[in-house]
Scaffold this active site. Structure first.
Site, PDB file in Angstrom:
ATOM      1  N   ASP A  55       0.971  -1.146   0.078  1.00 49.42           N
ATOM      2  CA  ASP A  55      -0.126  -0.044   0.009  1.00 49.42           C
ATOM      3  C   ASP A  55       0.826   1.186   0.034  1.00 49.42           C
ATOM      4  O   ASP A  55       2.179   1.243   0.050  1.00 49.42           O
ATOM      5  CB  ASP A  55      -0.977   0.027   1.310  1.00 49.42           C
ATOM      6  N   TYR A 113       6.097 -10.235   6.405  1.00 47.43           N
ATOM      7  CA  TYR A 113       6.108  -8.877   6.564  1.00 47.43           C
ATOM      8  C   TYR A 113       6.590  -8.520   8.242  1.00 47.43           C
ATOM      9  O   TYR A 113       6.534  -9.429   9.063  1.00 47.43           O
ATOM     10  CB  TYR A 113       4.659  -8.052   6.475  1.00 47.43           C
TER      11      TYR A 113
END
Length: 245
Positions: A55, A113
């Site tokens: 994002d 992540y």
């Protein structure tokens, strides 16, 4: 080609190419066209796809992309030429020739992540951490995180109208650790839903504040709730760490 790269997502609209915004993918494609002296207007074939869409404002230590094109350049020369052109916020770590069947996204088995929470105000790392002023109970965060490991429905941790065909995700591991200055969350899963990691981090931070408990985590995983959206962590502390094939 299989490309391994790192980038600082600050100032970019995310990975995915967009018409009226600066993106990582778009910047890479423009650089590749320049190297090959190809013409977009003539539709000369160049295809670049990433392992996933990070994002706006999210960073990467180890994003993977595949490049399909016609060229006589070898991997090392292509890497050097790209790094000569690309802005300092994007760096190519490695380029290898890949099998024609390799696809950066579809061939991936899992992704990992990292999220960095700062324990103190910092003059140098504001773009790469989320500073939480309250003292967080890391032990409670670990207890709540453990409940998310396994196959669960993470619809509470994404938008309800998510275009994904399923909101079920296999979370392989969640590690919560700390250093004198940071709390670090490492999450590995089969795939991730839109904003999922940031909402997981936000809720775990609230567990560290003692606002939520293990009972609440179970509730979020068993039925839809809009509450996690309220606590979406900022993109600054999030890094795509590694893609597994």
């Amino acid at each position: 080609f299989k490309i391994l790269l790192e980038y600082d997502g600050t100032g970019y609209s995310g990975w995915q190419k967009q018409k009226n915004a600066k993106s990582i993918q778009g910047t890479l494609i423009d650089s590749i066209y320049e190297i090959f002296k190809a013409s977009k207007s003539k539709n000369e074939f160049i295809d670049l796809q990433g392992s996933g869409r990070t994002d706006s404002g999210v960073h990467a230590y180890g994003q993977v992309a595949h490049l399909e094109c016609q060229t006589m350049l070898g991997p090392e020369i292509l890497k050097l030429k790209l790094n000569d052109i690309l802005p300092s916020s994007i760096n190519i770590l490695d380029v290898d020739k890949a099998d024609n069947k390799f696809h950066a996204r579809h061939s991936a088995k899992s992704r990992e992540y990292i999220y960095r929470i700062a324990k103190r105000r910092t003059a140098f790392e504001k773009k790469y951490v989320w500073w939480v002023k309250d003292k967080l109970n890391v032990g409670k965060m670990k207890e709540c995180a453990a409940l998310m490991v396994g196959m669960h429905d993470f619809i509470s941790f994404t938008d309800k109208n998510n275009p994904e065909p399923s909101t079920k995700v296999l979370v392989e591991s969640i590690e919560v650790s700390e250093t004198p200055e940071l709390i670090i969350l490492k999450i590995r899963a089969s795939h991730f839903l839109w904003k999922m990691v940031r909402r997981v981090v936000g809720i775990l931070a609230e567990c560290g504040r003692a606002k939520y408990s293990q009972k609440d985590i179970t509730r979020f995983l068993n039925s839809y709730s809009e509450e996690p959206a309220t606590y979406t962590a900022p993109p600054s502390g999030l890094f795509l760490n590694k893609v597994y094939y």
